[in-house]
Every structure is written in structure tokens, then in C-alpha cells.
Write a protein that holds these residues in place. Structure first.
Motif, mmCIF file in Angstrom:
data_model
loop_
_atom_site.group_PDB
_atom_site.id
_atom_site.type_symbol
_atom_site.label_atom_id
_atom_site.label_comp_id
_atom_site.label_asym_id
_atom_site.label_seq_id
_atom_site.Cartn_x
_atom_site.Cartn_y
_atom_site.Cartn_z
ATOM 1 N N TYR A 147 -6.961 -8.997 5.704
ATOM 2 C CA TYR A 147 -6.234 -9.238 4.457
ATOM 3 C C TYR A 147 -5.639 -7.964 3.846
ATOM 4 C CZ TYR A 147 -10.583 -7.549 2.373
ATOM 5 O OH TYR A 147 -11.675 -6.788 2.044
ATOM 6 N N LEU A 148 -5.997 -6.778 4.378
ATOM 7 C CA LEU A 148 -5.482 -5.531 3.815
ATOM 8 C C LEU A 148 -4.026 -5.333 4.250
ATOM 9 C CD1 LEU A 148 -8.554 -3.151 4.265
ATOM 10 C CD2 LEU A 148 -7.769 -4.284 2.187
ATOM 11 N N SER A 149 -3.139 -5.356 3.286
ATOM 12 C CA SER A 149 -1.712 -5.370 3.605
ATOM 13 C C SER A 149 -0.925 -4.221 2.980
ATOM 14 C CB SER A 149 -1.103 -6.704 3.142
ATOM 15 O OG SER A 149 -1.266 -6.868 1.732
ATOM 16 N N GLY A 150 -1.613 -3.276 2.332
ATOM 17 C CA GLY A 150 -0.917 -2.217 1.607
ATOM 18 C C GLY A 150 0.030 -1.402 2.456
ATOM 19 N N VAL A 151 -0.455 -0.884 3.586
ATOM 20 C CA VAL A 151 0.371 -0.050 4.462
ATOM 21 C C VAL A 151 1.553 -0.856 5.000
ATOM 22 C CG1 VAL A 151 0.422 1.355 6.543
ATOM 23 C CG2 VAL A 151 -1.632 1.333 5.121
ATOM 24 N N HIS A 152 1.271 -2.080 5.399
ATOM 25 C CA HIS A 152 2.305 -2.963 5.943
ATOM 26 C C HIS A 152 3.416 -3.189 4.919
ATOM 27 C CE1 HIS A 152 3.810 -7.032 7.392
ATOM 28 N NE2 HIS A 152 3.914 -6.280 8.490
ATOM 29 N N GLU A 153 3.047 -3.435 3.667
ATOM 30 C CA GLU A 153 4.037 -3.705 2.630
ATOM 31 C C GLU A 153 4.819 -2.445 2.262
ATOM 32 O OE1 GLU A 153 2.628 -5.957 -0.720
ATOM 33 O OE2 GLU A 153 1.194 -7.057 0.518
ATOM 34 N N ILE A 154 4.147 -1.298 2.231
ATOM 35 C CA ILE A 154 4.829 -0.042 1.906
ATOM 36 C C ILE A 154 5.906 0.256 2.937
ATOM 37 C CG2 ILE A 154 4.539 2.471 1.765
ATOM 38 C CD1 ILE A 154 1.715 1.924 0.636
ATOM 39 N N LEU A 155 5.564 0.133 4.213
ATOM 40 C CA LEU A 155 6.516 0.463 5.277
ATOM 41 C C LEU A 155 7.568 -0.625 5.472
ATOM 42 C CD1 LEU A 155 4.170 2.115 7.930
ATOM 43 C CD2 LEU A 155 5.606 3.200 6.200
ATOM 44 N N ARG A 156 7.215 -1.859 5.190
ATOM 45 C CA ARG A 156 8.220 -2.923 5.308
ATOM 46 C C ARG A 156 9.300 -2.745 4.239
ATOM 47 N NH1 ARG A 156 7.100 -9.249 6.459
ATOM 48 N NH2 ARG A 156 6.960 -8.361 8.546
ATOM 49 N N ALA A 157 8.894 -2.287 3.045
ATOM 50 C CA ALA A 157 9.858 -2.076 1.965
ATOM 51 C C ALA A 157 10.741 -0.858 2.239
ATOM 52 C CB ALA A 157 9.132 -1.911 0.634
ATOM 53 N N ASN A 158 10.178 0.147 2.928
ATOM 54 C CA ASN A 158 10.953 1.353 3.259
ATOM 55 C C ASN A 158 10.559 1.845 4.649
ATOM 56 O OD1 ASN A 158 12.462 3.661 3.335
ATOM 57 N ND2 ASN A 158 11.595 4.568 1.471
ATOM 58 N N PRO A 159 11.158 1.301 5.691
ATOM 59 C CA PRO A 159 10.795 1.647 7.079
ATOM 60 C C PRO A 159 11.062 3.101 7.449
ATOM 61 C CG PRO A 159 12.089 -0.382 6.990
ATOM 62 C CD PRO A 159 12.187 0.253 5.644
ATOM 63 N N ASP A 160 11.897 3.797 6.668
ATOM 64 C CA ASP A 160 12.232 5.184 6.990
ATOM 65 C C ASP A 160 11.216 6.200 6.447
ATOM 66 O OD1 ASP A 160 14.554 4.417 8.319
ATOM 67 O OD2 ASP A 160 15.717 4.409 6.456
ATOM 68 N N THR A 161 10.162 5.718 5.809
ATOM 69 C CA THR A 161 9.136 6.619 5.273
ATOM 70 C C THR A 161 8.450 7.389 6.402
ATOM 71 O OG1 THR A 161 8.684 5.115 3.427
ATOM 72 C CG2 THR A 161 6.987 6.738 3.946
ATOM 73 N N PRO A 162 8.404 8.737 6.330
ATOM 74 C CA PRO A 162 7.654 9.494 7.346
ATOM 75 C C PRO A 162 6.172 9.133 7.282
ATOM 76 C CG PRO A 162 9.055 10.946 6.025
ATOM 77 C CD PRO A 162 9.039 9.618 5.338
ATOM 78 N N VAL A 163 5.564 8.904 8.430
ATOM 79 C CA VAL A 163 4.157 8.510 8.485
ATOM 80 C C VAL A 163 3.398 9.479 9.391
ATOM 81 C CG1 VAL A 163 2.513 6.665 8.983
ATOM 82 C CG2 VAL A 163 4.827 6.097 8.211
ATOM 83 N N MET A 164 2.241 9.928 8.916
ATOM 84 C CA MET A 164 1.381 10.773 9.737
ATOM 85 C C MET A 164 -0.019 10.196 9.769
ATOM 86 S SD MET A 164 2.461 14.734 9.090
ATOM 87 C CE MET A 164 4.156 15.262 9.249
ATOM 88 N N LEU A 165 -0.664 10.369 10.912
ATOM 89 C CA LEU A 165 -2.024 9.887 11.114
ATOM 90 C C LEU A 165 -2.977 11.067 11.019
ATOM 91 C CD1 LEU A 165 -3.536 7.226 12.005
ATOM 92 C CD2 LEU A 165 -3.505 8.184 14.301
ATOM 93 N N LEU A 166 -3.999 10.938 10.187
ATOM 94 C CA LEU A 166 -4.987 12.002 10.009
ATOM 95 C C LEU A 166 -6.355 11.491 10.429
ATOM 96 C CD1 LEU A 166 -5.668 14.852 8.995
ATOM 97 C CD2 LEU A 166 -6.013 13.886 6.731
ATOM 98 N N ARG A 167 -6.890 12.075 11.504
ATOM 99 C CA ARG A 167 -8.213 11.679 11.997
ATOM 100 C C ARG A 167 -9.201 12.810 11.785
ATOM 101 N NH1 ARG A 167 -6.208 10.259 17.853
ATOM 102 N NH2 ARG A 167 -4.962 12.050 17.281
ATOM 103 N N THR A 168 -10.401 12.448 11.389
ATOM 104 C CA THR A 168 -11.456 13.419 11.131
ATOM 105 C C THR A 168 -12.621 13.171 12.073
ATOM 106 O OG1 THR A 168 -10.852 13.547 8.787
ATOM 107 C CG2 THR A 168 -13.035 14.352 9.394
ATOM 108 N N ASP A 169 -13.128 14.240 12.678
ATOM 109 C CA ASP A 169 -14.264 14.140 13.597
ATOM 110 C C ASP A 169 -15.332 15.153 13.186
ATOM 111 O OD1 ASP A 169 -15.759 13.296 15.819
ATOM 112 O OD2 ASP A 169 -14.989 14.949 17.034
ATOM 113 N N GLY A 170 -16.606 14.736 13.292
ATOM 114 C CA GLY A 170 -17.704 15.649 12.999
ATOM 115 C C GLY A 170 -18.264 15.538 11.607
#
Length: 227
Positions: A147-170
Motif C-alpha cells: 500500500y506504500l505509494s509515496g515514491v510511485h506518486e512522486i515520480l509519476r507526477a514528475n518522471p524527470d526527477t533525479p533519483v539516487m539509491l542509498l544503501r547502508t551496510d554494517g
């Protein structure tokens, strides 16, 4: 007036909190962050991060502070907690979600206001930090509720938004624990815990796909191990 105070008093307070937080993490954690310089050439970036610990928000914000200002998102009850409201307010945190006791129409209105604020910040070249899973993981892998749709709605409204993935380990409960000998001079066996952060642009999220497909793809990206 509010914008003036944010650029003057707020700026000094943010730097004061930055010094405190970075000092704490320098003493107890050995943190590295790969590719954070990429943010300098990507204004208005949406940063999607794994949520492995309650340290995530302050750690990420402080590590990226000297690269660009990060506007973190936090759950509404954490934002309105009296013990942490002031630093979150100074940091410009964005409260997400709303009390389940609210009527559906009021919750929908609050969601629309939050998404509008995020869009406004992105359009004004601010970086927004968002945890797609919504809460600290209670299992080894990241799980995004259907049911979590925030990211989907943000990018659907503006597909040109730069997106970066941040992963944390340790850092998380289910992640490896490696320590250095920073505190060995006082006889402490475990020194600072090693934490690796990896920031990478992503271009293969399709906001035009249905929510279930989108979340599965994002979930897979979040669970990809740091090389």
C-alpha cells in the motif's frame, strides 16, 4: 520572515547540530560514503534509502551535510515527539503519513499536502531523503508494503526527477559487525563500528508501471548488496 530566519539563525543551528552529530559518529562509528560527490551535480534529487537502524536519518543527513542540504522525511509521530521536534524542525524534516484515527478524507488531504511540499522542494533544487519501506526493518531484507505509494506518486507526477539509491551496510541488527581498534588504548575490545554507505543514480524505475510492479522493482534495488 520565516525564510530569513531559516537562512540565518536556522543555518547556524543546523551547523551546530551537524558538529554535535558528526562528532558522535566520528567517535563511535567509522563511516564511509561512496559517490556522495554525485549530489553536487544533481540538484533536486530524490534519495531513496534503506532503513536499517534508527540512526539512519541523522547519520545520512550529517554525512551528506557538506555536500548538499538534505531534507529528511520522518513519520508524523516522531516529528511531533516533544523530545526531538526542535532539531527536526531546524533540519527542515518533512512529516509523513498521519494518525490512523483521522477520517479518510482528512488523511488524504494531509497526504496531498505532503506530496505537494516534496514536489516544491525538489523543484527548488533541494534533496529529499525518503525511506521507501517506511520503517526500520525487522528482518534481514527490506520489505515495501504493497500500500506504500509515496515514491510511485512522486515520480509519476514528475518522471524527470533525479533519483539516487542509498544503501547502508554494517549498521543494522541483521548486518555484519566489524570494528576497528579506536578505543583499544583504554582496553575496550570493540572500537568504532564500520559502516559503509553507497550512493548511486538509478534510471530503471518506471513510474508508469502499476504500484505492485514498481514496489517490487524498488525492493529488489534496495536489497542489492553493496559491492
Amino acid at each position: 520572515m520565516k525564510r530569513f530566519l531559516d537562512a540565518t539563525v536556522g543555518r547556524w543551528l543546523r551547523h551546530f547540530f551537524f558538529v554535535l552529530v558528526r562528532t558522535y559518529y566520528a567517535l563511535f562509528y567509522n563511516v564511509s560514503c561512496a559517490n556522495k560527490h554525485l549530489l553536487q551535480n544533481a540538484p533536486g534529487t530524490l534519495i531513496l534509502a534503506t532503513h536499517v537502524s534508527r540512526h539512519d536519518g541523522p547519520l545520512i543527513t550529517s554525512i551528506l551535510y557538506t555536500t548538499t542540504r538534505i531534507r529528511p522525511t520522518v513519520h508524523w509521530d516522531e516529528y511531533h515527539n516533544w523530545a526531538q521536534w526542535f532539531p527536526l524542525y531546524v533540519a527542515g524534516a518533512i512529516p509523513m503519513s498521519s494518525p490512523k484515527s483521522w477520517p479518510p478524507e482528512q488523511r488524504q488531504e494531509r497526504k496531498a499536502q505532503t506530496l505537494a511540499k516534496i514536489h516544491n522542494l525538489l523543484e527548488n533544487d533541494c534533496a529529499v531523503l525518503l525511506f521507501p519501506a517506511g520503517k526500520v526493518r525487522r528482518q534481514p531484507e527490506e520489505i515495501i508494503a504493497p500500500y506504500l505509494s509515496g515514491v510511485h506518486e512522486i515520480l509519476r507526477a514528475n518522471p524527470d526527477t533525479p533519483v539516487m539509491l542509498l544503501r547502508t551496510d554494517g549498521l543494522g541488527t541483521y548486518q555484519r559487525k566489524i570494528y576497528d581498534g579506536f578505543w583499544s588504548f583504554i582496553g575496550v575490545k570493540n572500537g568504532r563500528r564500520h559502516v559503509a554507505m553507497d550512493l548511486r543514480p538509478i534510471h530503471d524505475l518506471d513510474p508508469q508501471s502499476d504500484l505492485e510492479t514498481f514496489n517490487k522493482k524498488l525492493e529488489a534495488l534496495l536489497n542489492t548488496e553493496i559491492a
